[in-house]
Design a protein around this motif. Structure first.
Motif, PDB file in Angstrom:
ATOM      1  N   GLY A 574      73.838  40.329  53.397  1.00 58.26           N
ATOM      2  CA  GLY A 574      73.781  41.794  53.371  1.00 58.26           C
ATOM      3  C   GLY A 574      74.215  42.350  54.712  1.00 58.26           C
ATOM      4  N   LEU A 575      75.168  43.243  54.690  1.00 61.23           N
ATOM      5  CA  LEU A 575      75.711  43.785  55.938  1.00 61.23           C
ATOM      6  C   LEU A 575      74.648  44.530  56.742  1.00 61.23           C
ATOM      7  CD1 LEU A 575      79.140  44.994  54.528  1.00 61.23           C
ATOM      8  CD2 LEU A 575      78.761  43.075  56.069  1.00 61.23           C
ATOM      9  N   LYS A 576      73.746  45.205  56.061  1.00 60.34           N
ATOM     10  CA  LYS A 576      72.687  45.916  56.782  1.00 60.34           C
ATOM     11  C   LYS A 576      71.711  44.945  57.437  1.00 60.34           C
ATOM     12  CE  LYS A 576      72.915  50.278  54.254  1.00 60.34           C
ATOM     13  NZ  LYS A 576      72.197  51.301  53.461  1.00 60.34           N
ATOM     14  N   VAL A 577      71.399  43.871  56.723  1.00 68.27           N
ATOM     15  CA  VAL A 577      70.531  42.845  57.304  1.00 68.27           C
ATOM     16  C   VAL A 577      71.216  42.217  58.511  1.00 68.27           C
ATOM     17  CG1 VAL A 577      69.449  40.588  56.907  1.00 68.27           C
ATOM     18  CG2 VAL A 577      69.344  42.355  55.139  1.00 68.27           C
ATOM     19  N   GLY A 578      72.505  41.904  58.360  1.00 64.39           N
ATOM     20  CA  GLY A 578      73.258  41.319  59.467  1.00 64.39           C
ATOM     21  C   GLY A 578      73.287  42.227  60.685  1.00 64.39           C
ATOM     22  N   ALA A 579      73.485  43.521  60.458  1.00 67.37           N
ATOM     23  CA  ALA A 579      73.506  44.483  61.567  1.00 67.37           C
ATOM     24  C   ALA A 579      72.146  44.539  62.255  1.00 67.37           C
ATOM     25  CB  ALA A 579      73.905  45.865  61.055  1.00 67.37           C
ATOM     26  N   HIS A 580      71.072  44.499  61.458  1.00 63.43           N
ATOM     27  CA  HIS A 580      69.717  44.525  62.027  1.00 63.43           C
ATOM     28  C   HIS A 580      69.460  43.278  62.877  1.00 63.43           C
ATOM     29  CE1 HIS A 580      65.365  44.939  62.325  1.00 63.43           C
ATOM     30  NE2 HIS A 580      65.245  43.722  61.812  1.00 63.43           N
ATOM     31  N   VAL A 581      69.867  42.111  62.369  1.00 66.11           N
ATOM     32  CA  VAL A 581      69.655  40.862  63.105  1.00 66.11           C
ATOM     33  C   VAL A 581      70.423  40.886  64.420  1.00 66.11           C
ATOM     34  CG1 VAL A 581      70.108  38.373  63.075  1.00 66.11           C
ATOM     35  CG2 VAL A 581      69.099  39.469  61.073  1.00 66.11           C
ATOM     36  N   LEU A 582      71.663  41.374  64.392  1.00 67.35           N
ATOM     37  CA  LEU A 582      72.447  41.441  65.620  1.00 67.35           C
ATOM     38  C   LEU A 582      71.844  42.437  66.611  1.00 67.35           C
ATOM     39  CD1 LEU A 582      76.188  41.180  64.517  1.00 67.35           C
ATOM     40  CD2 LEU A 582      74.727  39.449  65.526  1.00 67.35           C
ATOM     41  N   ASP A 583      71.374  43.553  66.105  1.00 70.28           N
ATOM     42  CA  ASP A 583      70.724  44.529  66.995  1.00 70.28           C
ATOM     43  C   ASP A 583      69.504  43.915  67.676  1.00 70.28           C
ATOM     44  OD1 ASP A 583      72.581  46.432  66.337  1.00 70.28           O
ATOM     45  OD2 ASP A 583      71.280  47.545  64.961  1.00 70.28           O
ATOM     46  N   THR A 584      68.709  43.158  66.912  1.00 70.00           N
ATOM     47  CA  THR A 584      67.517  42.519  67.457  1.00 70.00           C
ATOM     48  C   THR A 584      67.889  41.553  68.579  1.00 70.00           C
ATOM     49  OG1 THR A 584      66.384  42.683  65.317  1.00 70.00           O
ATOM     50  CG2 THR A 584      65.511  41.082  66.894  1.00 70.00           C
ATOM     51  N   HIS A 585      68.935  40.782  68.363  1.00 70.63           N
ATOM     52  CA  HIS A 585      69.342  39.802  69.366  1.00 70.63           C
ATOM     53  C   HIS A 585      69.996  40.472  70.579  1.00 70.63           C
ATOM     54  CE1 HIS A 585      68.480  36.938  66.166  1.00 70.63           C
ATOM     55  NE2 HIS A 585      68.455  36.017  67.105  1.00 70.63           N
ATOM     56  N   HIS A 586      70.735  41.545  70.341  1.00 65.52           N
ATOM     57  CA  HIS A 586      71.327  42.262  71.473  1.00 65.52           C
ATOM     58  C   HIS A 586      70.230  42.863  72.359  1.00 65.52           C
ATOM     59  CE1 HIS A 586      73.945  44.761  73.892  1.00 65.52           C
ATOM     60  NE2 HIS A 586      73.229  45.819  73.556  1.00 65.52           N
ATOM     61  N   ALA A 587      69.180  43.373  71.711  1.00 65.18           N
ATOM     62  CA  ALA A 587      68.082  43.954  72.483  1.00 65.18           C
ATOM     63  C   ALA A 587      67.385  42.891  73.330  1.00 65.18           C
ATOM     64  CB  ALA A 587      67.074  44.609  71.532  1.00 65.18           C
ATOM     65  N   ALA A 588      67.286  41.654  72.783  1.00 70.47           N
ATOM     66  CA  ALA A 588      66.598  40.580  73.504  1.00 70.47           C
ATOM     67  C   ALA A 588      67.493  39.921  74.549  1.00 70.47           C
ATOM     68  CB  ALA A 588      66.098  39.533  72.513  1.00 70.47           C
ATOM     69  N   PHE A 589      68.763  39.739  74.200  1.00 72.93           N
ATOM     70  CA  PHE A 589      69.697  39.014  75.075  1.00 72.93           C
ATOM     71  C   PHE A 589      70.997  39.807  75.203  1.00 72.93           C
ATOM     72  CE2 PHE A 589      67.469  35.796  72.333  1.00 72.93           C
ATOM     73  CZ  PHE A 589      66.535  35.372  73.276  1.00 72.93           C
ATOM     74  N   PRO A 590      70.979  40.958  75.871  1.00 68.86           N
ATOM     75  CA  PRO A 590      72.151  41.849  75.878  1.00 68.86           C
ATOM     76  C   PRO A 590      73.386  41.243  76.530  1.00 68.86           C
ATOM     77  CG  PRO A 590      70.491  42.573  77.467  1.00 68.86           C
ATOM     78  CD  PRO A 590      69.855  41.516  76.643  1.00 68.86           C
ATOM     79  N   ASP A 591      73.198  40.240  77.385  1.00 70.14           N
ATOM     80  CA  ASP A 591      74.361  39.642  78.050  1.00 70.14           C
ATOM     81  C   ASP A 591      75.092  38.643  77.164  1.00 70.14           C
ATOM     82  OD1 ASP A 591      72.000  38.107  78.211  1.00 70.14           O
ATOM     83  OD2 ASP A 591      72.843  36.865  79.818  1.00 70.14           O
ATOM     84  N   ARG A 592      74.456  38.200  76.034  1.00 76.04           N
ATOM     85  CA  ARG A 592      75.070  37.153  75.213  1.00 76.04           C
ATOM     86  C   ARG A 592      75.282  37.557  73.758  1.00 76.04           C
ATOM     87  NH1 ARG A 592      70.773  34.544  77.371  1.00 76.04           N
ATOM     88  NH2 ARG A 592      70.006  33.771  75.359  1.00 76.04           N
ATOM     89  N   PHE A 593      74.643  38.612  73.314  1.00 79.95           N
ATOM     90  CA  PHE A 593      74.788  39.062  71.924  1.00 79.95           C
ATOM     91  C   PHE A 593      75.288  40.501  71.928  1.00 79.95           C
ATOM     92  CE2 PHE A 593      71.987  35.494  71.651  1.00 79.95           C
ATOM     93  CZ  PHE A 593      72.222  34.919  70.406  1.00 79.95           C
ATOM     94  N   PHE A 594      76.335  40.752  71.146  1.00 83.36           N
ATOM     95  CA  PHE A 594      76.988  42.063  71.164  1.00 83.36           C
ATOM     96  C   PHE A 594      76.369  43.006  70.137  1.00 83.36           C
ATOM     97  CE2 PHE A 594      80.120  38.834  72.348  1.00 83.36           C
ATOM     98  CZ  PHE A 594      80.532  39.315  73.577  1.00 83.36           C
ATOM     99  N   GLU A 595      76.335  44.276  70.491  1.00 81.39           N
ATOM    100  CA  GLU A 595      76.050  45.290  69.474  1.00 81.39           C
ATOM    101  C   GLU A 595      77.385  45.772  68.929  1.00 81.39           C
ATOM    102  OE1 GLU A 595      74.049  48.658  71.062  1.00 81.39           O
ATOM    103  OE2 GLU A 595      75.302  48.780  72.858  1.00 81.39           O
TER     104      GLU A 595
END
Length: 711
Positions: A574-595
């Motif tokens: 699900g694209l919305k689920v994928g976007a949420h997961v990426l947002d969560t990881h960007h918030a935790a590791f902004p230098d390695r995960f892109f928003e």
């Protein structure tokens, strides 16, 4: 043709000092006709929990035994030869612990040649030969039987299969030539390629008989006596053996190549072209259409030598050991004696995920299960789904009417949280939002007993934060399932700083009782599987955001041999689920995960691919292409592949440094069981070592020595 008897196998003997030898015991059996049958029993001296396997010493003994019977047959002392196994087991194939130690391609080829020499000696005996498949027969166990002239099978035999392709090799002791010439090309394709790639599916005894692998089938109550009488009938001519599936001229001229072509296209569409063993098996099956058995065996020798010496087989054996051994002894698991009894399960929510939970818990634990939601209509909808699934199981014959009645009686629904007061295990399946989960648990804690364990199915939120409003956070544990719940074998059990040993132990015991494999992880964003997937998906959307076309990105990771491309995976979860997961990881590791604003726009649009009426991808959706247009620094496939490999090596190294799990093996186990990473890749870390990503990322390797092929 190769004269196997002239080959020096002493180097294989030297590798086998600790082999559990499967011996070949012979006894003469007088038949009713007055003839004598020499019966070989394969037996490693262990009980049924340690199946007989075939290592170099066992194969050499078997060959020597057959050589002795050859002389006795020539002297007229015996009139037939048969082979069977110890109770419940004919043989479980090659001793893979030995094969994995083979040091060179030359030694690997000798292993193939030794099997051909041993089994082929039966064909040189001047009397008819029989195999009595009295139980489990896998790989070389099936090939022992194929080398005989005739076969019977016990109707209770646990499984019959040629699983080699699943492990990165091919049936190399006669199976790839003899089987298609016995049961036809289409049936052989099913047994040799299709079944192994369907999670190692096996045949039941009746299936093996109907395919023509066995010529007769008898019940276990009198199996050996019936088989001996049947063999006596064959010897006297009273029994005529008919093989309706044996290929004739028409099949060889018309159907053979066509069936192989269809299978090749199926493989390419399903698994891509990275895995080597299915295609080598396909080539061998195609070539088996013509020529002699000796020519077929020589082709098997070369194919098996290449594959045993290669990277993919070593990675497959590593992955197989993870699933068979490490998964059964989870790292860091507390003493199971600490686990609390679970006599009733409460499920917060009545949507699809909650309903899947309810069905799984009631089937596996056989205890009362109660679901709850905001209103009665939602509860009723959930109950209707659960009961509908129970009815489907009944209709398919998977459960009896009595079990159906019992399961239905154990499931109930309520809007009154007080009905959870005697539940020992409560799991939530509500919206993936921190505040919602916090409030749900704070509310339910007022109603449950002080001993009840609380479990959250969150996929990316902090379990510790979810328990922030609990009076007793020590009773909370993460219990992350993968979809579909009934099928996926992994549960990530998330251990927070507050989780006590009894709660963690209960979670591990519950997972085992659900027939799932559990891996304990620290409470970090994405745990294991979603953190790795977030890295891959994040790099994929970043490449597109910066100007790389969907087409190029969609091909770039093909060398991984993954079950689907990143964008196919995004649509699946699900694209919305994928976007949420990426947002969560960007918030935790902004230098390695892109928003990615584009990913949110794609989520609103709802798709990336165009598909036909059957769901098959036909191209990329024009609006999706337009949404991501505008990037000015595209990457090549090679640049993307290197970037993802190095990024994953760095991320896995960080996870191990942070003790997210105890070892690289646990990360690979999670990816194999939870994300479908292929065996021939070894999960992930052996691949990263082999391609040099580990060295580039952190100057070392995950495995010492790296898991790879030999010269």
């Amino acid at each position: 043709m190769t004269d196997y008897s002239t080959i020096d196998f002493s180097d294989l003997e030297a590798l086998s000092a600790d082999e559990v030898v499967t011996h070949s015991y012979v006894r003469d059996v007088p038949l009713k006709s007055g003839k004598t049958l020499a019966l070989i029993t394969l037996d490693n001296g262990r009980d049924h929990t340690r199946p007989s396997t075939l290592g170099p010493l066992g194969l050499l003994e078997y060959q020597k035994t057959l050589e002795g019977l050859k002389a006795r047959a020539a002297a007229g002392e015996i009139h037939a030869v048969a082979v069977t196994g110890k109770p419940y087991i004919l043989a479980a194939g090659a001793d893979l612990s030995r094969v994995g130690d083979i040091p060179s391609r030359d030694a690997a080829k000798k292993m193939a040649q030794l099997g051909h020499w041993a089994f082929g000696t039966m064909k040189q005996i001047s009397v008819p030969s029989f195999a009595f498949i009295n139980g489990l027969a896998l790989g070389g166990g099936v090939e022992v039987a194929l080398a005989a002239d005739y076969r019977t099978i016990d109707s209770s035999a646990a499984a019959v299969a040629l699983p080699e392709v699943f492990l990165g090799i091919i049936p190399g002791w006669g199976g790839a030539y003899l089987l298609p010439n016995l049961i036809g090309i289409e049936n052989a394709l099913k047994v040799v390629i299709e079944n192994p790639l369907k999670n190692n599916r096996t045949l039941k005894a009746q299936d093996a008989f109907e395919l023509g692998i066995a010529d007769a089938i008898f019940s276990p109550s009198n199996y050996l006596e019936d088989s001996l009488n049947w063999a006596d009938g064959v010897l006297s001519g009273a029994v005529k053996v008919k093989r309706p599936n044996e290929p004739g001229k028409v099949e060889r001229l018309v159907k053979w190549d066509a069936a192989v072509g269809i299978a090749r296209r199926m493989l390419e569409s399903r698994i891509g072209t990275v895995a080597k063993s299915p295609y080598r098996a396909l080539d061998l099956l195609k070539a088996a259409k013509s020529g002699t058995a000796e020519e077929g065996f020589e082709r098997e020798d070369e194919a098996l030598a290449d594959l045993i010496a290669g990277d993919q087989f070593r990675a497959s054996i590593y992955a197989f050991d993870l699933v068979q051994k490490r998964a059964k002894r989870p790292a860091g698991a507390p003493d199971k004696a600490l686990a609390k009894p679970v006599t009733k399960v409460g499920i917060i929510g009545a949507g699809l995920m909650a309903s899947q939970f309810a069905l799984l818990f009631v089937r596996r634990l056989q205890v009362p299960v109660v679901i709850t939601d905001l209103d009665q209509s939602r509860v009723d909808k959930g109950l209707d789904y659960i009961r509908g699934e129970i009815a489907t199981l009944l209709g398919k014959g998977r459960i009896s009417q009595d079990e159906s009645n019992r399961l239905n009686a154990l499931v109930s629904g309520t809007t009154d949280k007080a009905d959870f007061n005697d539940a020992d295990w409560v799991i939530e399946a509500v919206f993936e939002e921190l505040g919602v989960k916090q409030d749900v648990f704070a509310e339910i804690e007022k109603h449950v007993s002080e001993n009840a364990v609380l479990a959250t199915n969150t996929s990316s939120l902090s379990v510790e934060q979810i328990g922030a409003k609990l009076a007793h956070p020590e009773r909370l544990v993460g219990f992350h399932f993968f979809n579909p719940v009934a099928v996926m074998p992994l549960i990530e059990v998330v251990n927070t700083p507050a989780t006590d040993e009894a709660t963690l132990s209960t979670a591990m015991v519950v997972a085992k009782n659900l027939k799932k494999n559990a891996v304990i992880t620290r409470d970090t964003p994405g745990f294991v599987v979603n953190r790795i997937l977030a890295k891959v998906l994040g790099e994929a959307i970043h490449a597109v955001d910066t100007g790389t076309s969907f087409e190029v990105m969609n091909r770039a990771l093909d060398p991984f041999g993954l079950p689907m491309t990143p964008f196919e995976l995004l649509e699946l979860v699900g694209l919305k689920v994928g976007a949420h997961v990426l947002d969560t990881h960007h918030a935790a590791f902004p230098d390695r995960f892109f928003e990615s604003a584009n990913l949110h726009a794609l989520a609103e649009h709802g798709r990336i691919f165009d598909r036909d009426g059957k769901g098959k991808i036909t191209g990329f959706d024009k609006k999706a292409v337009k949404i991501v247009s505008g990037g000015t620094t595209p990457m090549t496939e090679e640049e993307i592949l290197r970037r993802v490999e190095d990024g994953l090596a760095d991320e896995v190294h960080r996870m191990l440094e942070d003790d997210v799990v105890h070892a690289a093996e646990d990360i690979d186990l999670c990816l194999i069981l939870g994300a479908g990473y292929p065996f021939q890749m070894g999960g992930l870390t052996p691949y990263l070592d082999r391609v040099g990503a580990s060295q580039r990322a952190f100057g070392g390797t995950f495995h010492t020595p790296p898991i790879g092929g030999v010269d």
